[in-house]
Design an enzyme around this catalytic site. Structure first.
Site, PDB file in Angstrom:
ATOM      1  CB  THR A 201      -0.989   0.060   1.408  1.00 31.75           C
ATOM      2  OG1 THR A 201      -1.824  -0.973   1.316  1.00 31.75           O
ATOM      3  CG2 THR A 201      -1.625   1.432   1.473  1.00 31.75           C
ATOM      4  NE  ARG A 229      -9.127  -7.352   3.244  1.00 34.24           N
ATOM      5  CZ  ARG A 229      -8.085  -6.338   3.345  1.00 34.24           C
ATOM      6  NH1 ARG A 229      -7.656  -5.725   2.187  1.00 34.24           N
ATOM      7  NH2 ARG A 229      -7.628  -6.268   4.359  1.00 34.24           N
ATOM      8  CB  VAL A 230     -13.296  -3.864   0.243  1.00 28.29           C
ATOM      9  CG1 VAL A 230     -12.847  -2.239   0.452  1.00 28.29           C
ATOM     10  CG2 VAL A 230     -13.862  -3.941  -1.131  1.00 28.29           C
ATOM     11  N   GLY A 231     -10.327  -3.592   1.845  1.00 28.62           N
ATOM     12  CA  GLY A 231      -9.717  -3.236   2.845  1.00 28.62           C
ATOM     13  C   GLY A 231     -10.214  -1.816   3.639  1.00 28.62           C
ATOM     14  CG  ASP A 232      -7.195   0.092   5.844  1.00 30.13           C
ATOM     15  OD1 ASP A 232      -6.769  -0.601   5.003  1.00 30.13           O
ATOM     16  OD2 ASP A 232      -6.125   0.950   6.221  1.00 30.13           O
ATOM     17  CB  THR A 252      -0.393   1.252   5.440  1.00 29.56           C
ATOM     18  OG1 THR A 252       0.298   0.074   4.893  1.00 29.56           O
ATOM     19  CG2 THR A 252       0.962   1.579   6.496  1.00 29.56           C
ATOM     20  N   GLY A 253      -1.487  -1.194   6.745  1.00 28.59           N
ATOM     21  CA  GLY A 253      -1.462  -2.243   7.798  1.00 28.59           C
ATOM     22  C   GLY A 253      -2.789  -3.085   7.481  1.00 28.59           C
ATOM     23  N   GLY A 255      -6.016  -3.974   7.408  1.00 31.54           N
ATOM     24  CA  GLY A 255      -7.323  -3.090   7.009  1.00 31.54           C
ATOM     25  C   GLY A 255      -8.507  -3.296   7.845  1.00 31.54           C
TER      26      GLY A 255
END
Ligand code: ASP
Length: 340
Positions: A201, A229-232, A252-253, A255
Site C-alpha cells: 500500500t 474483500r475490501v480493506g480500509d 496502512t496495515g 485493514g
C-alpha cells in the site's frame, strides 16, 4: 492565522486558539508531503514536482502515488499480489481540503485506481464505486482496460501460496536495517528474497503552500484475500481522512482492524483535541492493541499524520514501519515509533 479565522474563533477566545494548535501562518511548515513505507521516497519525488512549484496538494497526492502504481516491480497496483482466486483487485481513495472525496474498491484491470477515485470525486455525485461499476465508470472516463495477466513475480508468489492455500495475514516483513536517509533512485518497492512484498500500500498526505491539506491511498490490498474483500484504504475515515482545519491521516496495515476503529478519522479527532500527530497516532494504535489483545502480535497497523501547522508524525503497532517525508530541506526516510 488570518484575521477571519481569529474572528471566527472569537467567542471561544484564546483557549481554543491554544488547544487547537493554530499558529501564525508564517510559522506553518509548508509545503510538505509524507508517505508510507520506503516506496514513499520515490512517490514524494513525484508529488514534489507539483508541491515544490507552488501547486496544489490534491494534484500532488494523486501524482505522487501514481509513481508507485506505475512501478513494475511493485506491490501497489496491477503488479500486486492477487486474491485467492488469482485476480488482482485494487482499492484507492483521495480526499481534498474541502471534504471532497472519492474512492474505488474491488477494481480490476485498471492501472491507476487513484485517478479513477479522483474522477469519482470530481465527476459523480457519489463517494465510492466498486467492482464492475467502478470499472465501467473508468472505461467511460477513458481509462484503458489492461490484460489482467499476473506479473511474473505475482504469478510465482501466487503459485507458492497455492501450495498451502492458507489465508493468514502476515505482519509486515521489513528490511532489518532501516536507514535514516536514502537515495530516491535506489529505493523502489521490491520483493524480498523469499518472494514476499515488503508492503502493498502507499498512502500520502500533502500540505501545500496555500496551507491546504489533501491525502491519497492506493493498494492491491491484502495478498491472497478472499475474492471481494475490501480493506480500509478506500474507506473514507478508516484508511484516509482529511479535515483541513485540523490535519490529515493515512493508515496502512491490517485493514479490517483499521476499519473497526474508523482509524484515520479517530486520529484526526485526537489532533483536534490538541494532540501532536505522533501522540494522536499512538492513542489509536494503543486502542487497536487493546481491542486485539493477544492477537495484536499477528498484525501490523501504522498511521502517518500531518497537522495544519505542517508538523508530522507516525506510530505503529510493531517495529519495522517507515515513512518518507519531503520538505524544502529534502526527502528523508523515518522509522516510526512503535509499541514494541
Ligand atoms: N491496509 C491495506 C489493506 O488492508 C493493506 C496494507 O496497508 O498493506 O488492504
Amino acid at each position: 492565522m488570518d484575521r477571519r479565522k481569529f474572528i471566527n474563533l472569537g467567542g471561544i477566545g484564546i483557549t481554543s486558539f491554544t488547544l487547537s494548535g493554530f499558529i501564525p501562518k508564517n510559522l506553518v511548515k509548508k509545503p510538505i508531503v509524507i508517505s508510507t513505507w520506503d516506496a514513499g521516497i520515490a512517490a514524494n519525488v513525484g508529488a514534489w514536482t507539483i508541491l515544490g512549484a507552488g501547486g496544489k496538494a490534491i494534484d500532488a497526492v494523486e501524482k505522487g502515488v501514481m509513481v508507485t502504481e506505475d512501478e513494475m516491480n511493485c506491490c501497489v497496483g496491477l503488479n500486486g499480489n492477487p486474491d485467492r482466486d488469482g485476480h488482482v483487485t485494487l482499492d484507492a481513495s483521495i480526499m481534498d481540503h474541502e471534504f471532497n472525496c472519492g474512492s474505488v474498491a474491488f477494481l480490476e484491470r485498471i492501472k491507476h485506481p487513484i485517478s479513477v477515485a479522483r474522477r469519482v470525486m470530481e465527476k459523480t455525485p457519489h463517494v465510492m464505486l466498486v467492482g464492475e461499476g467502478a470499472q465501467q465508470f473508468a472505461l467511460e472516463q477513458g481509462f484503458k482496460l489492461e490484460s489482467g495477466e499476473l506479473s511474473k513475480d505475482a504469478k510465482n508468489s501466487y503459485n507458492n501460496w497455492l501450495k498451502k492455500s492458507e489465508y493468514k495475514p502476515v505482519i509486515n516483513i521489513e528490511r532489518k536495517n532501516a536507514m535514516s536517509q536514502l537515495d530516491a533512485n535506489k529505493m523502489a518497492p521490491h520483493r524480498l528474497s523469499n518472494g514476499e512484498w515488503n508492503h502493498d500500500t502507499i498512502g500520502m498526505i500533502a500540505l501545500d503552500s496555500f496551507g491546504n491539506l489533501s491525502g491519497s491511498c492506493t493498494t492491491s490490498g491484502a495478498g491472497f484475500k478472499m475474492r471481494g474483500r475490501v480493506g480500509d484504504s478506500p474507506v473514507i475515515g478508516a484508511g484516509l481522512y482529511v479535515d483541513n482545519e485540523v490535519g490529515a491521516v493515512v493508515a496502512t496495515g491490517q485493514g479490517e482492524d483499521v476499519i473497526r476503529v474508523a482509524g484515520a478519522s479517530a486520529v484526526v479527532e485526537q489532533m483536534r483535541q490538541g494532540k501532536t500527530p505522533t501522540e494522536a497516532c499512538k492513542i489509536i494504535v494503543e486502542r487497536i492493541n487493546r481491542i486485539k489483545k493477544e492477537k495484536a502480535k499477528d498484525i501490523q497497523i501504522c498511521f502517518i499524520a500531518v497537522n495544519k501547522n505542517g508538523d508530522f508524525g507516525s506510530y505503529s503497532l510493531h517495529k519495522g514501519f517507515n515513512y518518507a517525508v519531503h520538505t524544502k530541506e529534502g526527502n528523508k526516510l523515518y522509522e516510526a515509533k512503535s509499541l514494541d
